[in-house]
Scaffold this motif. Structure first.
Motif, PDB file in Angstrom:
ATOM      1  N   SER A  41     -10.699   3.184 -10.494  1.00  0.00           N
ATOM      2  CA  SER A  41     -10.416   1.969  -9.737  1.00  0.00           C
ATOM      3  C   SER A  41     -11.662   1.093  -9.616  1.00  0.00           C
ATOM      4  O   SER A  41     -12.668   1.494  -9.028  1.00  0.00           O
ATOM      5  CB  SER A  41      -9.917   2.328  -8.331  1.00  0.00           C
ATOM      6  N   ALA A  42     -11.571  -0.119 -10.137  1.00  0.00           N
ATOM      7  CA  ALA A  42     -12.694  -1.057 -10.020  1.00  0.00           C
ATOM      8  C   ALA A  42     -12.931  -1.435  -8.562  1.00  0.00           C
ATOM      9  O   ALA A  42     -14.076  -1.618  -8.137  1.00  0.00           O
ATOM     10  CB  ALA A  42     -12.412  -2.310 -10.847  1.00  0.00           C
ATOM     11  N   ASP A  43     -11.848  -1.541  -7.786  1.00  0.00           N
ATOM     12  CA  ASP A  43     -11.992  -1.879  -6.367  1.00  0.00           C
ATOM     13  C   ASP A  43     -12.743  -0.784  -5.619  1.00  0.00           C
ATOM     14  O   ASP A  43     -13.626  -1.065  -4.793  1.00  0.00           O
ATOM     15  CB  ASP A  43     -10.618  -2.075  -5.722  1.00  0.00           C
ATOM     16  N   ALA A  44     -12.393   0.472  -5.891  1.00  0.00           N
ATOM     17  CA  ALA A  44     -13.077   1.580  -5.230  1.00  0.00           C
ATOM     18  C   ALA A  44     -14.559   1.597  -5.595  1.00  0.00           C
ATOM     19  O   ALA A  44     -15.418   1.815  -4.739  1.00  0.00           O
ATOM     20  CB  ALA A  44     -12.418   2.906  -5.608  1.00  0.00           C
ATOM     21  N   LEU A  45     -14.864   1.354  -6.864  1.00  0.00           N
ATOM     22  CA  LEU A  45     -16.259   1.345  -7.289  1.00  0.00           C
ATOM     23  C   LEU A  45     -17.047   0.220  -6.624  1.00  0.00           C
ATOM     24  O   LEU A  45     -18.219   0.386  -6.287  1.00  0.00           O
ATOM     25  CB  LEU A  45     -16.346   1.212  -8.812  1.00  0.00           C
ATOM     26  N   THR A  46     -16.403  -0.919  -6.415  1.00  0.00           N
ATOM     27  CA  THR A  46     -17.070  -2.010  -5.707  1.00  0.00           C
ATOM     28  C   THR A  46     -17.423  -1.587  -4.288  1.00  0.00           C
ATOM     29  O   THR A  46     -18.537  -1.852  -3.801  1.00  0.00           O
ATOM     30  CB  THR A  46     -16.174  -3.260  -5.674  1.00  0.00           C
ATOM     31  N   MET A  86     -16.600  12.679  -9.351  1.00  0.00           N
ATOM     32  CA  MET A  86     -15.484  12.129 -10.121  1.00  0.00           C
ATOM     33  C   MET A  86     -14.374  11.698  -9.172  1.00  0.00           C
ATOM     34  O   MET A  86     -13.958  12.466  -8.303  1.00  0.00           O
ATOM     35  CB  MET A  86     -14.958  13.181 -11.105  1.00  0.00           C
ATOM     36  N   GLY A  87     -13.871  10.480  -9.351  1.00  0.00           N
ATOM     37  CA  GLY A  87     -12.885   9.948  -8.420  1.00  0.00           C
ATOM     38  C   GLY A  87     -13.554   9.664  -7.090  1.00  0.00           C
ATOM     39  O   GLY A  87     -13.067  10.042  -6.029  1.00  0.00           O
ATOM     40  N   CYS A  88     -14.671   8.952  -7.156  1.00  0.00           N
ATOM     41  CA  CYS A  88     -15.574   8.840  -6.003  1.00  0.00           C
ATOM     42  C   CYS A  88     -15.010   8.037  -4.850  1.00  0.00           C
ATOM     43  O   CYS A  88     -15.465   8.165  -3.715  1.00  0.00           O
ATOM     44  CB  CYS A  88     -16.907   8.225  -6.439  1.00  0.00           C
ATOM     45  N   GLY A  89     -14.017   7.164  -5.099  1.00  0.00           N
ATOM     46  CA  GLY A  89     -13.482   6.357  -4.011  1.00  0.00           C
ATOM     47  C   GLY A  89     -14.562   5.522  -3.350  1.00  0.00           C
ATOM     48  O   GLY A  89     -15.326   4.820  -4.005  1.00  0.00           O
ATOM     49  N   SER A  90     -14.673   5.634  -2.031  1.00  0.00           N
ATOM     50  CA  SER A  90     -15.678   4.859  -1.287  1.00  0.00           C
ATOM     51  C   SER A  90     -17.095   5.346  -1.524  1.00  0.00           C
ATOM     52  O   SER A  90     -18.054   4.690  -1.110  1.00  0.00           O
ATOM     53  CB  SER A  90     -15.371   4.911   0.203  1.00  0.00           C
ATOM     54  N   THR A 150     -15.567   1.349   5.115  1.00  0.00           N
ATOM     55  CA  THR A 150     -14.277   1.853   4.654  1.00  0.00           C
ATOM     56  C   THR A 150     -13.229   0.773   4.827  1.00  0.00           C
ATOM     57  O   THR A 150     -13.239   0.033   5.817  1.00  0.00           O
ATOM     58  CB  THR A 150     -13.874   3.137   5.409  1.00  0.00           C
ATOM     59  N   ASP A 151     -12.337   0.667   3.845  1.00  0.00           N
ATOM     60  CA  ASP A 151     -11.230  -0.286   3.932  1.00  0.00           C
ATOM     61  C   ASP A 151     -10.152   0.155   2.952  1.00  0.00           C
ATOM     62  O   ASP A 151     -10.205   1.257   2.397  1.00  0.00           O
ATOM     63  CB  ASP A 151     -11.697  -1.729   3.686  1.00  0.00           C
ATOM     64  N   ALA A 152      -9.176  -0.714   2.730  1.00  0.00           N
ATOM     65  CA  ALA A 152      -7.998  -0.347   1.949  1.00  0.00           C
ATOM     66  C   ALA A 152      -8.280  -0.177   0.460  1.00  0.00           C
ATOM     67  O   ALA A 152      -7.381   0.190  -0.303  1.00  0.00           O
ATOM     68  CB  ALA A 152      -6.898  -1.389   2.146  1.00  0.00           C
ATOM     69  N   ARG A 153      -9.514  -0.416   0.007  1.00  0.00           N
ATOM     70  CA  ARG A 153      -9.830  -0.260  -1.414  1.00  0.00           C
ATOM     71  C   ARG A 153      -9.939   1.206  -1.836  1.00  0.00           C
ATOM     72  O   ARG A 153      -9.890   1.512  -3.031  1.00  0.00           O
ATOM     73  CB  ARG A 153     -11.142  -0.976  -1.743  1.00  0.00           C
ATOM     74  N   ALA A 154     -10.094   2.110  -0.872  1.00  0.00           N
ATOM     75  CA  ALA A 154     -10.282   3.524  -1.217  1.00  0.00           C
ATOM     76  C   ALA A 154      -9.763   4.401  -0.089  1.00  0.00           C
ATOM     77  O   ALA A 154      -9.530   3.944   1.034  1.00  0.00           O
ATOM     78  CB  ALA A 154     -11.762   3.824  -1.483  1.00  0.00           C
ATOM     79  N   LEU A 155      -9.610   5.672  -0.401  1.00  0.00           N
ATOM     80  CA  LEU A 155      -9.167   6.664   0.570  1.00  0.00           C
ATOM     81  C   LEU A 155     -10.130   6.724   1.756  1.00  0.00           C
ATOM     82  O   LEU A 155     -11.345   6.686   1.586  1.00  0.00           O
ATOM     83  CB  LEU A 155      -9.124   8.035  -0.110  1.00  0.00           C
ATOM     84  N   ILE A 156      -9.574   6.790   2.964  1.00  0.00           N
ATOM     85  CA  ILE A 156     -10.421   6.984   4.141  1.00  0.00           C
ATOM     86  C   ILE A 156     -11.043   8.376   4.068  1.00  0.00           C
ATOM     87  O   ILE A 156     -10.336   9.367   3.875  1.00  0.00           O
ATOM     88  CB  ILE A 156      -9.603   6.840   5.430  1.00  0.00           C
ATOM     89  N   PRO A 157     -12.353   8.509   4.203  1.00  0.00           N
ATOM     90  CA  PRO A 157     -12.983   9.839   4.157  1.00  0.00           C
ATOM     91  C   PRO A 157     -12.401  10.770   5.220  1.00  0.00           C
ATOM     92  O   PRO A 157     -12.197  10.371   6.366  1.00  0.00           O
ATOM     93  CB  PRO A 157     -14.457   9.537   4.441  1.00  0.00           C
ATOM     94  N   ARG A 158     -12.120  12.009   4.816  1.00  0.00           N
ATOM     95  CA  ARG A 158     -11.520  13.000   5.706  1.00  0.00           C
ATOM     96  C   ARG A 158     -12.586  13.991   6.180  1.00  0.00           C
ATOM     97  O   ARG A 158     -13.539  14.295   5.458  1.00  0.00           O
ATOM     98  CB  ARG A 158     -10.403  13.765   5.004  1.00  0.00           C
ATOM     99  N   PRO A 159     -12.401  14.552   7.371  1.00  0.00           N
ATOM    100  CA  PRO A 159     -13.367  15.547   7.873  1.00  0.00           C
ATOM    101  C   PRO A 159     -13.512  16.750   6.949  1.00  0.00           C
ATOM    102  O   PRO A 159     -14.595  17.327   6.842  1.00  0.00           O
ATOM    103  CB  PRO A 159     -12.773  15.949   9.231  1.00  0.00           C
ATOM    104  N   GLU A 160     -12.410  17.132   6.271  1.00  0.00           N
ATOM    105  CA  GLU A 160     -12.493  18.291   5.382  1.00  0.00           C
ATOM    106  C   GLU A 160     -13.498  18.058   4.256  1.00  0.00           C
ATOM    107  O   GLU A 160     -14.192  18.995   3.826  1.00  0.00           O
ATOM    108  CB  GLU A 160     -11.109  18.590   4.782  1.00  0.00           C
TER     109      GLU A 160
END
Length: 282
Positions: free
Chosen positions: A146-151, A120-124, A87-97
Motif C-alpha cells: 500500500s502506497a498510502d501505508a508507506l506514506t 513486511m507489510g509494515c503498515g504505519s 495513526t489514521d485510516a491509511r493503515a491498521l491501528i497498532p495493537r497491544p499484541e
C-alpha cells in the motif's frame, strides 16, 4: 461552566449508551488529548472548568466516537512501546499484541552490527521503526503493497527522528529481489473473509487490505512463508503475528517450507499469537 469531572461523567454515559467498550477510558483519552495532558493529570483537574472553545471540538470527537470511529483516529496518534506515532485510516491501528512481539524480539534476538531487518507489510511502520530503535546498527527496511501505508510510515519515521530507514513499495518480495535479511517480521492480514460482518465496528475503519486474507485468513501467509525463507540469511529469524486459532496451520507451513526451531509464543492473554522460526544453518 462544565468541569472536567462533569464532562467525563456525561461523556462516559453517552458512550456506554452507544455500546462503546471501555467507555470511561475512551472518554478520559479524549479529554486528556483535548486538554493536552495525561489521563493521570485529569484526577488533579476534576474541578477545573473547561472553556467553551475546548468543549466544542470535544463534543464533535465524542459524537464521532459514539458512531464507532476509533479513538486513535480521533486523536491522530498512538503510543507503541513508549513511543508516539501517527495513526489514521491509511493503515491498521497498532495493537497491544504487536507490542508484545516487539518486546520479545528486542530481548531474545541478537543481531550483528551489519544486520539487515525487514518489516513486511509494515503498515504505519510502528513495528519496524521500534526495531530500528532496538537495533540501532542494523539496516532496517519497511515494505508494504500500500502506497498510502508507506506514506504514513515515512511520516512516522520523520515524526520519531529515524532517518536511516529504507521504504519499499512491494507485493511481498517482488520489490526485494536478491535481498536477504537476518530478521524478517510480518503482521500480515489474517482475518477470514467470512468474518467481515462480525468484526468490531472500530476495526471496520482499518483498510480491508490490511485485514482480510481468504476463506481461512491464511492466503497471504501461505504465499509469504516459502518466499520469506528464500530471503533469509543462514540462521535468520522469522517472526509473525497471527489469528487466535491459526498457530497449528502456520507452524505446519513453516516446517514444510524448511524452517527450523518452529514454535509459537503466547500473548499475555494466553493465545498462541506469534510463530517464530529460523532459517537453516549455512
Amino acid at each position: 461552566m462544565t468541569t472536567v469531572l462533569e464532562i467525563l461523567d456525561k461523556g462516559t454515559a453517552y458512550l456506554e449508551k452507544r455500546g462503546i467498550a471501555e467507555a470511561r477510558r475512551n472518554m478520559q483519552m479524549l479529554v486528556a488529548h483535548q486538554l493536552d495532558c495525561t489521563r493521570m493529570d485529569l484526577y488533579l483537574r476534576f474541578d477545573e472548568p473547561i472553556p467553551e472553545e475546548q468543549l466544542e471540538p470535544l463534543r464533535t470527537a465524542l459524537k464521532k466516537r459514539g458512531e464507532g470511529v476509533p479513538v486513535q483516529h480521533l486523536m491522530g496518534t498512538v503510543f507503541f512501546r513508549a513511543h508516539e506515532f501517527k495513526t489514521d485510516a491509511r493503515a491498521l491501528i497498532p495493537r497491544p499484541e504487536t507490542e508484545e512481539l516487539a518486546e520479545w524480539l528486542a530481548k531474545n534476538v541478537s543481531l550483528g552490527a551489519e544486520a539487515e531487518v525487514l518489516d513486511m507489510g509494515c503498515g504505519s511502520g510502528v513495528l519496524g521503526l521500534s526495531l530500528a530503535t532496538d537495533f540501532p546498527t542494523a539496516k532496517v527496511t519497511l515494505a508494504d503493497v500500500s502506497a498510502d501505508a508507506l506514506t504514513l510510515a515515512r511520516e512516522n519515521a520523520a515524526f520519531t527522528g529515524l532517518e536511516d530507514v529504507e521504504f519499499v513499495e512491494s507485493d511481498l518480495f517482488t520489490g526485494l529481489a536478491g535481498r536477504s535479511f537476518d530478521l524478517i517480521v510480518a503482521n500480515l492480514p489474517y482475518v477470514p473473509d467470512g468474518e467481515r460482518s462480525t468484526v468490531a465496528i472500530e476495526v471496520r475503519h482499518d483498510p480491508e487490505l490490511a485485514l482480510y486474507s481468504g476463506k481461512d485468513g491464511l492466503d497471504l501467509i501461505r504465499r509469504f512463508i516459502p518466499e520469506a525463507l528464500s530471503h533469509l540469511k543462514p540462521n535468520g529469524w522469522l517472526a509473525l503475528e497471527i489469528g487466535h486459532d491459526q498457530s497449528a496451520a502456520v507452524e505446519a507451513l513453516m516446517t514444510r517450507a524448511g524452517l527450523r526451531d518452529v514454535l509459537t509464543l503466547n500473548d499475555l492473554s494466553g493465545i498462541p499469537r506469534f510463530p517464530i522460526a529460523r532459517a537453516p544453518e549455512a
